[in-house]
Design a protein around this motif. Structure first.
Motif, mmCIF file in Angstrom:
data_model
loop_
_atom_site.group_PDB
_atom_site.id
_atom_site.type_symbol
_atom_site.label_atom_id
_atom_site.label_comp_id
_atom_site.label_asym_id
_atom_site.label_seq_id
_atom_site.Cartn_x
_atom_site.Cartn_y
_atom_site.Cartn_z
ATOM 1 N N THR A 1 90.266 48.470 44.965
ATOM 2 C CA THR A 1 90.731 49.827 44.992
ATOM 3 C C THR A 1 90.180 50.920 45.748
ATOM 4 O OG1 THR A 1 91.462 49.347 42.463
ATOM 5 C CG2 THR A 1 91.526 51.679 43.224
ATOM 6 N N VAL A 2 91.122 51.653 46.505
ATOM 7 C CA VAL A 2 90.800 52.764 47.389
ATOM 8 C C VAL A 2 91.451 54.088 47.029
ATOM 9 C CG1 VAL A 2 90.093 51.064 49.069
ATOM 10 C CG2 VAL A 2 92.170 52.075 49.179
ATOM 11 N N TRP A 3 90.754 55.286 47.219
ATOM 12 C CA TRP A 3 91.608 56.607 46.721
ATOM 13 C C TRP A 3 91.476 57.169 48.207
ATOM 14 C CZ3 TRP A 3 93.416 57.072 42.253
ATOM 15 C CH2 TRP A 3 92.965 56.276 41.292
ATOM 16 N N LEU A 4 92.955 57.606 48.578
ATOM 17 C CA LEU A 4 93.230 58.083 50.138
ATOM 18 C C LEU A 4 93.931 59.386 49.766
ATOM 19 C CD1 LEU A 4 93.975 55.016 52.066
ATOM 20 C CD2 LEU A 4 91.957 56.044 52.117
ATOM 21 N N HIS A 5 93.539 60.349 50.658
ATOM 22 C CA HIS A 5 94.298 61.777 50.612
ATOM 23 C C HIS A 5 95.448 61.651 51.426
ATOM 24 C CE1 HIS A 5 95.411 65.824 50.990
ATOM 25 N NE2 HIS A 5 94.208 66.204 50.040
ATOM 26 N N PRO A 6 96.641 61.888 50.940
ATOM 27 C CA PRO A 6 98.187 61.640 51.614
ATOM 28 C C PRO A 6 98.107 62.575 52.898
ATOM 29 C CG PRO A 6 98.579 62.673 49.508
ATOM 30 C CD PRO A 6 96.930 62.386 49.393
ATOM 31 N N LEU B 1 98.059 52.773 55.613
ATOM 32 C CA LEU B 1 98.228 53.500 54.413
ATOM 33 C C LEU B 1 98.262 55.168 54.732
ATOM 34 C CD1 LEU B 1 96.286 51.702 51.956
ATOM 35 C CD2 LEU B 1 98.397 51.681 51.896
ATOM 36 N N LEU B 2 97.489 55.540 55.906
ATOM 37 C CA LEU B 2 97.334 56.934 56.198
ATOM 38 C C LEU B 2 98.563 57.185 57.081
ATOM 39 C CD1 LEU B 2 93.787 57.551 56.171
ATOM 40 C CD2 LEU B 2 95.297 58.316 54.662
ATOM 41 N N GLY B 3 99.305 56.520 57.743
ATOM 42 C CA GLY B 3 100.435 56.509 58.820
ATOM 43 C C GLY B 3 99.671 56.689 60.188
ATOM 44 N N LEU B 4 98.434 56.010 60.439
ATOM 45 C CA LEU B 4 97.788 56.304 61.724
ATOM 46 C C LEU B 4 98.236 54.791 62.528
ATOM 47 C CD1 LEU B 4 94.283 57.162 60.518
ATOM 48 C CD2 LEU B 4 95.907 58.538 61.355
ATOM 49 N N PRO B 5 98.071 55.107 64.014
ATOM 50 C CA PRO B 5 98.489 53.938 64.774
ATOM 51 C C PRO B 5 97.219 52.889 64.694
ATOM 52 C CG PRO B 5 97.672 55.911 66.091
ATOM 53 C CD PRO B 5 97.758 56.192 64.510
ATOM 54 N N ARG C 1 85.260 47.582 59.526
ATOM 55 C CA ARG C 1 85.682 46.797 60.799
ATOM 56 C C ARG C 1 87.023 46.766 60.943
ATOM 57 N NH1 ARG C 1 81.643 45.031 58.064
ATOM 58 N NH2 ARG C 1 79.439 44.882 58.956
ATOM 59 N N GLN C 2 87.813 45.670 61.152
ATOM 60 C CA GLN C 2 89.133 45.250 61.696
ATOM 61 C C GLN C 2 89.913 46.003 60.462
ATOM 62 O OE1 GLN C 2 90.220 41.979 63.712
ATOM 63 N NE2 GLN C 2 92.394 42.471 63.569
ATOM 64 N N ASP C 3 89.655 45.797 59.250
ATOM 65 C CA ASP C 3 90.211 45.945 58.164
ATOM 66 C C ASP C 3 90.633 47.473 58.087
ATOM 67 O OD1 ASP C 3 90.548 43.448 57.025
ATOM 68 O OD2 ASP C 3 88.825 43.784 55.827
ATOM 69 N N ALA C 4 89.802 48.351 58.989
ATOM 70 C CA ALA C 4 90.286 49.802 59.095
ATOM 71 C C ALA C 4 91.355 49.990 59.868
ATOM 72 C CB ALA C 4 89.125 50.485 59.767
ATOM 73 N N THR C 5 91.691 49.115 60.669
ATOM 74 C CA THR C 5 93.071 49.391 61.471
ATOM 75 C C THR C 5 94.268 48.682 60.768
ATOM 76 O OG1 THR C 5 93.956 49.669 63.444
ATOM 77 C CG2 THR C 5 92.828 47.290 63.222
ATOM 78 N N THR C 6 94.048 47.601 59.973
ATOM 79 C CA THR C 6 95.095 46.706 59.352
ATOM 80 C C THR C 6 95.382 47.029 58.074
ATOM 81 O OG1 THR C 6 93.524 44.931 58.692
ATOM 82 C CG2 THR C 6 94.882 44.777 60.972
ATOM 83 N N LEU C 7 94.477 47.750 57.334
ATOM 84 C CA LEU C 7 94.465 48.111 55.701
ATOM 85 C C LEU C 7 94.612 49.401 55.328
ATOM 86 C CD1 LEU C 7 92.189 45.437 54.132
ATOM 87 C CD2 LEU C 7 94.605 45.213 54.551
#
Length: 181
Positions: free
Chosen positions: A45-50, A84-88, A74-80
């Motif tokens: 579970t992660v909590w992210l600011h929209p 969720l934040l709408g980042l490329p 690592r790579q999960d930053a870019t795939t997970l």
């Protein structure tokens, strides 16, 4: 001249740590993710600011920085996390998985030696919640040697704030290469 790297951590920056009472900021939304190597029936579970994705994209679109993940995700930053934040899709520093019991085994952030080797003499803004005074001395030494380096350190219980992004944008826009552009 290439723009400075924007090294971006996740835990304590985009995902705040719970307060002593176990609460997270009410501004953050809950998400369950399955990191590489973890079973789908045991998500994290992660909590992210929209708003973080939009705010980061505003900085990225200026062209003043080259964003890159610098996180134990690592790579999960870019795939997970990024999606969720709408980042490329962003590149990431391929950090090792050290066997340590503290994030400061040598008195400074464990990532620093790897980041230093990876950066070479490229200017950088590094956002991480876990710097020590030795990391700040390292940044000052890099800057003195001609590789401007800014460390931005959010409170790990609150994470990244708009003021942090204003600070980095202001700093980067004052670099000689940015003024010449």
């Amino acid at each position: 001249m290439r723009p400075p790297y924007l090294l971006l951590d996740i835990d304590g920056v985009l995902i705040p740590f719970p307060n002593a009472d176990g609460s997270t900021p009410a501004t953050h939304a809950r998400h369950d993710v399955v990191p590489t190597g973890r079973s789908a029936d045991n998500p994290v579970t992660v909590w992210l600011h929209p708003d973080h994705g939009r705010l980061l994209m505003d900085v990225i679109r200026t062209g003043l920085v080259a964003p890159i993940w610098c996180t134990s995700w690592r790579q999960d930053a870019t795939t997970l996390i990024g999606p969720l934040l709408g980042l490329p899709t962003l590149p990431y520093v391929d950090l090792p998985r050290p066997r340590i019991t503290t994030s400061h085994p040598n008195g400074y952030l464990w990532k620093r030696d790897h980041v230093d080797a990876w950066l070479g003499d490229t200017p950088a803004v590094w956002i991480d919640d876990d710097f020590t005074s030795l990391d700040h001395e390292w940044a000052a030494e890099r800057t003195a040697k001609g590789a401007p380096t800014l460390l931005v350190q959010p409170d790990p219980n609150h994470g990244l704030q708009p003021g942090h992004l204003t600070e980095l944008t202001t700093w980067v826009s004052q670099l000689p290469a940015a003024r010449a552009a």
